[in-house]
Motif scaffolding. Sequence first.
Motif, PDB file in Angstrom:
ATOM      1  N   GLY A   7      41.665  48.766  55.986  1.00 16.16           N
ATOM      2  CA  GLY A   7      40.317  48.610  56.523  1.00 16.16           C
ATOM      3  C   GLY A   7      39.807  49.779  57.332  1.00 16.16           C
ATOM      4  N   LEU A   8      40.426  50.934  57.194  1.00 14.41           N
ATOM      5  CA  LEU A   8      40.000  52.091  57.982  1.00 14.41           C
ATOM      6  C   LEU A   8      38.523  52.407  57.777  1.00 14.41           C
ATOM      7  CD1 LEU A   8      40.648  54.425  59.864  1.00 14.41           C
ATOM      8  CD2 LEU A   8      41.385  55.737  57.873  1.00 14.41           C
ATOM      9  N   LEU A   9      38.074  52.425  56.543  1.00 10.69           N
ATOM     10  CA  LEU A   9      36.673  52.761  56.278  1.00 10.69           C
ATOM     11  C   LEU A   9      35.710  51.713  56.823  1.00 10.69           C
ATOM     12  CD1 LEU A   9      36.844  54.314  52.712  1.00 10.69           C
ATOM     13  CD2 LEU A   9      36.664  55.485  54.907  1.00 10.69           C
ATOM     14  N   SER A  10      36.139  50.455  56.865  1.00  8.20           N
ATOM     15  CA  SER A  10      35.240  49.415  57.371  1.00  8.20           C
ATOM     16  C   SER A  10      35.040  49.507  58.879  1.00  8.20           C
ATOM     17  CB  SER A  10      35.730  48.024  56.971  1.00  8.20           C
ATOM     18  OG  SER A  10      36.948  47.722  57.604  1.00  8.20           O
ATOM     19  N   SER A  41      36.625  40.048  49.160  1.00 12.80           N
ATOM     20  CA  SER A  41      35.491  40.839  48.692  1.00 12.80           C
ATOM     21  C   SER A  41      34.203  40.120  49.083  1.00 12.80           C
ATOM     22  CB  SER A  41      35.562  41.052  47.178  1.00 12.80           C
ATOM     23  OG  SER A  41      35.543  39.818  46.514  1.00 12.80           O
ATOM     24  N   GLU A  42      33.183  40.900  49.315  1.00 12.08           N
ATOM     25  CA  GLU A  42      31.847  40.434  49.689  1.00 12.08           C
ATOM     26  C   GLU A  42      31.763  39.923  51.120  1.00 12.08           C
ATOM     27  OE1 GLU A  42      30.246  37.891  46.656  1.00 12.08           O
ATOM     28  OE2 GLU A  42      30.884  39.243  45.064  1.00 12.08           O
ATOM     29  N   GLU A  43      32.839  39.991  51.883  1.00 14.67           N
ATOM     30  CA  GLU A  43      32.782  39.665  53.308  1.00 14.67           C
ATOM     31  C   GLU A  43      32.589  40.959  54.089  1.00 14.67           C
ATOM     32  OE1 GLU A  43      35.685  35.772  53.678  1.00 14.67           O
ATOM     33  OE2 GLU A  43      36.403  37.689  54.399  1.00 14.67           O
ATOM     34  N   THR A  44      32.001  40.827  55.257  1.00 12.48           N
ATOM     35  CA  THR A  44      31.858  41.981  56.132  1.00 12.48           C
ATOM     36  C   THR A  44      32.994  41.947  57.144  1.00 12.48           C
ATOM     37  OG1 THR A  44      29.470  41.886  55.890  1.00 12.48           O
ATOM     38  CG2 THR A  44      30.310  43.155  57.734  1.00 12.48           C
ATOM     39  N   CYS A  69      43.596  43.979  46.029  1.00 13.84           N
ATOM     40  CA  CYS A  69      43.378  43.497  44.664  1.00 13.84           C
ATOM     41  C   CYS A  69      41.904  43.516  44.298  1.00 13.84           C
ATOM     42  CB  CYS A  69      43.863  42.058  44.520  1.00 13.84           C
ATOM     43  SG  CYS A  69      45.586  41.814  44.912  1.00 13.84           S
ATOM     44  N   ASP A  70      41.637  43.740  43.016  1.00 10.66           N
ATOM     45  CA  ASP A  70      40.266  43.657  42.529  1.00 10.66           C
ATOM     46  C   ASP A  70      39.963  42.225  42.101  1.00 10.66           C
ATOM     47  OD1 ASP A  70      41.467  43.317  40.039  1.00 10.66           O
ATOM     48  OD2 ASP A  70      40.953  45.311  39.325  1.00 10.66           O
ATOM     49  N   SER A  71      38.780  42.003  41.531  1.00 10.33           N
ATOM     50  CA  SER A  71      38.352  40.649  41.166  1.00 10.33           C
ATOM     51  C   SER A  71      39.215  40.025  40.071  1.00 10.33           C
ATOM     52  CB  SER A  71      36.888  40.657  40.741  1.00 10.33           C
ATOM     53  OG  SER A  71      36.709  41.529  39.639  1.00 10.33           O
ATOM     54  N   ASP A  72      39.941  40.839  39.320  1.00  7.36           N
ATOM     55  CA  ASP A  72      40.857  40.326  38.292  1.00  7.36           C
ATOM     56  C   ASP A  72      42.265  40.087  38.839  1.00  7.36           C
ATOM     57  OD1 ASP A  72      38.888  40.465  36.305  1.00  7.36           O
ATOM     58  OD2 ASP A  72      39.329  42.581  35.936  1.00  7.36           O
ATOM     59  N   HIS A  73      42.434  40.251  40.145  1.00  8.14           N
ATOM     60  CA  HIS A  73      43.709  40.090  40.838  1.00  8.14           C
ATOM     61  C   HIS A  73      44.733  41.156  40.458  1.00  8.14           C
ATOM     62  CE1 HIS A  73      42.199  36.392  42.516  1.00  8.14           C
ATOM     63  NE2 HIS A  73      41.879  35.994  41.299  1.00  8.14           N
ATOM     64  N   ILE A 120      34.413  52.334  60.210  1.00  4.71           N
ATOM     65  CA  ILE A 120      33.465  53.447  60.314  1.00  4.71           C
ATOM     66  C   ILE A 120      32.128  53.104  59.666  1.00  4.71           C
ATOM     67  CG2 ILE A 120      33.069  55.872  59.714  1.00  4.71           C
ATOM     68  CD1 ILE A 120      36.184  56.123  59.609  1.00  4.71           C
ATOM     69  N   PHE A 121      32.190  52.523  58.463  1.00  4.85           N
ATOM     70  CA  PHE A 121      30.991  52.214  57.695  1.00  4.85           C
ATOM     71  C   PHE A 121      30.826  50.707  57.576  1.00  4.85           C
ATOM     72  CE2 PHE A 121      32.814  56.154  55.895  1.00  4.85           C
ATOM     73  CZ  PHE A 121      31.800  57.028  56.262  1.00  4.85           C
ATOM     74  N   ALA A 122      29.662  50.204  57.969  1.00  5.41           N
ATOM     75  CA  ALA A 122      29.389  48.768  57.843  1.00  5.41           C
ATOM     76  C   ALA A 122      29.108  48.427  56.388  1.00  5.41           C
ATOM     77  CB  ALA A 122      28.191  48.401  58.703  1.00  5.41           C
ATOM     78  N   GLY A 123      29.374  47.194  56.029  1.00  4.72           N
ATOM     79  CA  GLY A 123      29.059  46.735  54.681  1.00  4.72           C
ATOM     80  C   GLY A 123      30.087  45.766  54.166  1.00  4.72           C
ATOM     81  N   GLU A 124      29.805  45.230  52.985  1.00  2.00           N
ATOM     82  CA  GLU A 124      30.692  44.253  52.374  1.00  2.00           C
ATOM     83  C   GLU A 124      31.950  44.904  51.825  1.00  2.00           C
ATOM     84  OE1 GLU A 124      28.460  42.253  49.358  1.00  2.00           O
ATOM     85  OE2 GLU A 124      27.349  41.057  50.810  1.00  2.00           O
ATOM     86  N   GLN A 125      33.031  44.135  51.858  1.00  2.53           N
ATOM     87  CA  GLN A 125      34.287  44.577  51.266  1.00  2.53           C
ATOM     88  C   GLN A 125      34.168  44.493  49.751  1.00  2.53           C
ATOM     89  OE1 GLN A 125      36.527  45.679  53.553  1.00  2.53           O
ATOM     90  NE2 GLN A 125      34.875  45.090  54.921  1.00  2.53           N
ATOM     91  N   LEU A 126      34.819  45.390  49.069  1.00  2.00           N
ATOM     92  CA  LEU A 126      34.785  45.376  47.612  1.00  2.00           C
ATOM     93  C   LEU A 126      36.039  44.765  47.010  1.00  2.00           C
ATOM     94  CD1 LEU A 126      33.343  48.956  47.080  1.00  2.00           C
ATOM     95  CD2 LEU A 126      32.101  46.777  47.110  1.00  2.00           C
ATOM     96  N   LEU A 127      37.099  44.656  47.825  1.00  2.00           N
ATOM     97  CA  LEU A 127      38.395  44.196  47.323  1.00  2.00           C
ATOM     98  C   LEU A 127      38.971  43.137  48.250  1.00  2.00           C
ATOM     99  CD1 LEU A 127      39.758  47.763  46.561  1.00  2.00           C
ATOM    100  CD2 LEU A 127      38.863  46.148  44.885  1.00  2.00           C
TER     101      LEU A 127
END
Length: 122
Positions: free
Chosen positions: A85-88, A50-53, A68-72, A90-97
Amino acid sequence: MKTIAMLNSEELHALLKETIFSSLDDTALEKLFPLFERHQIDRGEFIRHSEETSGSLYIVENGSFSLCDSDHSILQTFERGGCIGLLSTIFAGEQLLDTQALEDSTLIVLDAGSLKMLEVSE
């Protein structure tokens, strides 16, 4: 993540027919072949945090991965033919998971930049 030898074209074709690429004809698939890399992932290794591009699409050849989310807490599991990672791509930005290997696994990786270069050259 360790780069390993690519599948032969018949094996790669068979795997891609199990994925989002299944509707492409053989000619279109063959144009994609040189853009893929193959990687060996050890159990417990993270391929995305998460938080990486990231702009890569990961296709599971064998093994399994958890999203996994931040609580694993595991939100989704990917197995053979699963696309991470299909959406990444297409759309730039940080990962959420986070995405972690649940066992020793193999991925086929397509970098979004390589895919965009193919679009420009066509």
